[in-house]
Design a protein around this motif. Structure first.
Motif, PDB file in Angstrom:
ATOM      1  N   SER A 387       0.838  -1.199   0.000  1.00  0.00           N
ATOM      2  CA  SER A 387       0.000   0.000   0.000  1.00  0.00           C
ATOM      3  C   SER A 387       0.874   1.250   0.000  1.00  0.00           C
ATOM      4  O   SER A 387       2.027   1.219   0.429  1.00  0.00           O
ATOM      5  N   THR A 388       0.305   2.340  -0.467  1.00  0.00           N
ATOM      6  CA  THR A 388       0.971   3.629  -0.327  1.00  0.00           C
ATOM      7  C   THR A 388       0.330   4.399   0.811  1.00  0.00           C
ATOM      8  O   THR A 388      -0.866   4.255   1.084  1.00  0.00           O
ATOM      9  N   ALA A 389       1.117   5.224   1.483  1.00  0.00           N
ATOM     10  CA  ALA A 389       0.609   5.994   2.625  1.00  0.00           C
ATOM     11  C   ALA A 389       1.444   7.243   2.793  1.00  0.00           C
ATOM     12  O   ALA A 389       2.578   7.336   2.314  1.00  0.00           O
ATOM     13  N   SER A 393       2.935   9.487  -0.712  1.00  0.00           N
ATOM     14  CA  SER A 393       2.489   8.179  -1.218  1.00  0.00           C
ATOM     15  C   SER A 393       3.622   7.154  -1.180  1.00  0.00           C
ATOM     16  O   SER A 393       3.916   6.457  -2.163  1.00  0.00           O
ATOM     17  N   THR A 394       4.247   7.065  -0.025  1.00  0.00           N
ATOM     18  CA  THR A 394       5.333   6.101   0.186  1.00  0.00           C
ATOM     19  C   THR A 394       4.785   4.683   0.139  1.00  0.00           C
ATOM     20  O   THR A 394       3.732   4.392   0.717  1.00  0.00           O
ATOM     21  N   VAL A 395       5.476   3.789  -0.547  1.00  0.00           N
ATOM     22  CA  VAL A 395       5.058   2.386  -0.573  1.00  0.00           C
ATOM     23  C   VAL A 395       5.485   1.730   0.736  1.00  0.00           C
ATOM     24  O   VAL A 395       6.646   1.821   1.146  1.00  0.00           O
ATOM     25  N   ARG A 422      -4.942   2.440   8.866  1.00  0.00           N
ATOM     26  CA  ARG A 422      -5.002   3.584   7.955  1.00  0.00           C
ATOM     27  C   ARG A 422      -6.174   4.504   8.299  1.00  0.00           C
ATOM     28  O   ARG A 422      -6.076   5.726   8.179  1.00  0.00           O
ATOM     29  N   GLN A 427      -3.641  11.363   5.527  1.00  0.00           N
ATOM     30  CA  GLN A 427      -2.461  11.012   4.750  1.00  0.00           C
ATOM     31  C   GLN A 427      -1.675  12.242   4.289  1.00  0.00           C
ATOM     32  O   GLN A 427      -0.599  12.107   3.708  1.00  0.00           O
ATOM     33  N   ASP A 428      -2.227  13.446   4.552  1.00  0.00           N
ATOM     34  CA  ASP A 428      -1.500  14.668   4.200  1.00  0.00           C
ATOM     35  C   ASP A 428      -0.699  15.218   5.382  1.00  0.00           C
ATOM     36  O   ASP A 428      -0.180  16.327   5.322  1.00  0.00           O
TER      37      ASP A 428
END
Length: 586
Positions: A387-389, A393-395, A422, A427-428
């Protein structure tokens, strides 16, 4: 020596001055001051607001089959693994709620003697009505939390808590027995009735005298708005009172409490329906209700006006600008502590996107690609391997054969299950120490989805999946709408739901599972399992991923005894007061 002598002389001189050792008379406030200083009286009421349990997250899911914590000193982890006692109860509500009720009793006893406006008798009465209504509503809510945490069987009866409606003082008899569970429920309902009678449905500014209740005829609109206008949004309202009634009734009608309660499933369904009808029925379910906490493309926070709510949220805390949640729960590579780790049990509870449970061959589930074609809520709520987070948007790789601290058990802040939370996280948010960026957050006290799920559960038990009980919707209708919003079964008409819609038992299982998914990590699962008399000892499972092979692992065993469906009365209280009975087994 000369300096010391001067110092001693000064000290003795000061000690001889009464004004330095006795406070000025005007600093000795008396309780009676509240009658002429309404802010002091208001402070008693506000004490209730500051103690609302949902002002913060408990993350009690880590004491269930939904999650574990990588914080091995977590009190919730300890109670799940066999250390829960009447002396050690991280989910205790006795102290907090009892204190809140004491303050609210003080306010309700004295409110009619307080002068809130000395110049306008009608304005004075409106302030009294509103504030007393809030007091009754808050008291009912804290009684509900007391029952949830401490109601239980003692001897041959289902008991609640000592039912005190007057404030205690130094001369009070503190050695009071616990009231019957049903008597506590009846008091909750009575307080909520009082709150509804005194409070508006919502706080809003009106522009026409025709909107003013008959009992306040003759009051100017601007005067009415001073008391019941939009500036008081997020204070207790009649709408909130209806929702608390629905929450309490669902608990009281459930298997663990039904034997000692006169509340029925039909009552619980009707109470929930009263809230849903005010929200536009089934079609009032917020289309974007899954992301009420989000920023970015799903933003429902940053643009909120003062006191406003997104469509999903009925009542919430004030908005704060911080990154505390992300600091605790982001994976290590995002500078977080990864505290809550969702279990494989929970991951397995998300169906396939076609609506079938993954243990049903019709789901098309493939063990080699376990996250493909799944319920969209799975990736929305849980960080999976790959997943990205985060803002870049790090994997995130949780596999053990990846050289990253996000991997299974790599460091103390790594996941123990192969997953990270999550949901609830923005996520920002950037947690990098060189450029930390905070974002807006709030906690919901009540979400509408909770009430819709409560109706579905109670209506199914009362009338079956398809009957409406006189309402315009059934349990089936509500669950269908919730699953459609989630993106479930859109290409096949939700064939699984259609296949079970005539089966009350199968629908019960589905409703409970939908509740588990929709409300995960929000502090419901712990209490739901107990009120259902469900199995508390499902081992918490995880996944070990190596070379694209997914191997299920046992992460943490649960150690609950059967009597733990009911929480304990604090042992310290039992020692102090002989009239108190402890719940069986504790």
């Amino acid at each position: 020596m000369k300096r010391i002598s001067i110092l001693l002389i000064t000290v003795f001189a000061l000690c001889g001055c009464k004004k330095f050792v006795e406070p000025a008379l005007q600093n000795n406030g008396k309780f009676e001051n509240i009658y002429d200083e309404p802010l002091l009286a208001h402070g008693l009421l506000l004490n209730g607001y500051t103690r609302i349990p949902t002002n913060g997250w408990t993350f009690s899911d880590v004491a269930t089959d939904n999650a574990v914590s990588n914080d091995l000193n977590s009190g919730l982890s300890k109670i799940a693994t066999g250390q829960w006692t009447a002396s050690f109860n991280p989910l205790d509500q006795w102290t907090n709620s009892k204190a809140a009720i004491q303050y609210l009793n003080m306010f309700l006893t004295e409110a009619d003697k307080v002068t809130f406006d000395a110049l306008d008798p009608k304005l004075n009465q409106m302030f009294k009505d509103r504030l007393k209504g809030e007091g009754y509503g808050l008291r009912a809510m804290f009684m509900y939390y007391m029952l949830q945490a401490h109601g239980g069987k003692a001897g041959g009866e289902l008991l609640g808590f000592p039912l005190l409606l007057q404030p205690e003082n130094p001369s009070s008899d503190f050695n009071q027995p616990r009231a019957k569970f049903d008597d506590c429920m009846k008091q909750i309902y009575a307080d909520l009735d009082q709150a509804e009678e005194l409070l508006p449905l919502d706080y809003r500014d009106i522009s026409s005298p025709s909107d003013i209740p008959v009992k306040y005829n003759g009051v100017a609109t601007e005067t009415y708005n001073r008391v019941f206008g939009r500036l008081f949004s997020q204070r207790f309202t009649a709408r909130i009172a209806k929702a608390i009634r629905a929450k309490a009734a669902l608990m009281a009608a459930s298997p663990a409490f039904a034997e000692g309660s006169s509340t029925t499933w039909e009552n619980a369904a009707n109470f929930a329906a009263a809230v849903i009808d005010l929200n536009g029925g089934v079609n009032g379910l917020a289309a974007n209700g899954l992301t009420w906490y989000a920023g970015g493309s799903g933003n429902q926070i940053d643009g909120l006006g003062s006191g406003a709510n997104p469509a999903e949220v009925m009542w919430r805390t004030s908005i704060g600008q911080n990154s505390d949640l992300e600091a605790s729960h982001f994976p290590p590579t995002l500078s977080g502590s990864g505290r809550l780790n969702p279990t494989q049990n929970l991951v397995n509870a998300f169906p396939a996107v076609n609506g079938y449970p993954i243990d049903n061959t019709a789901s098309g589930y493939n063990e080699a690609t376990p996250y493909a074609n799944r319920d969209p809520r799975l990736a929305l709520y849980i960080v999976l391997n790959g997943s990205t987070a985060g803002p870049g948007s790090t994997v995130i790789y949780t596999a053990t054969d990846r050289n990253t601290n996000d991997g299974l058990n790599k460091v103390e802040t790594s996941t123990r299950t192969g997953y990270y939370m999550r949901k609830l996280l923005r996520q920002d948010v950037n947690r990098n120490s060189s450029s930390i960026s905070n974002q807006k957050h709030y906690n919901p006290h009540i979400r509408y989805t909770e009430i819709y799920l409560s109706y579905a559960e109670a209506a199914n038990e009362a009338w079956g999946p398809l009957a409406t009980g006189g309402h315009s919707y059934s349990a089936y209708d509500v669950i269908k709408k919730i699953r459609q919003r989630a993106g479930i079964g859109l290409n096949n008409g939700d064939a699984y739901l259609e296949s079970i819609k005539g089966d009350k038992n199968a629908m019960r299982t589905l409703i409970r599972n939908e509740r588990r998914l929709e409300l995960c990590f929000e502090g419901f699962r712990f209490w739901d399992l107990r009120r259902w008399n469900a199995n508390l000892n499902e081992p918490a499972l995880g996944v070990n991923i190596t070379q694209s092979t997914y191997t299920q692992i046992n992460v943490e065993n649960r150690a609950y005894a059967s009597f733990m469906n009911y929480g304990p009365v604090p042992y310290s209280e039992i020692l102090k007061f002989k009239a108190l009975q402890q719940n069986n087994g504790w």
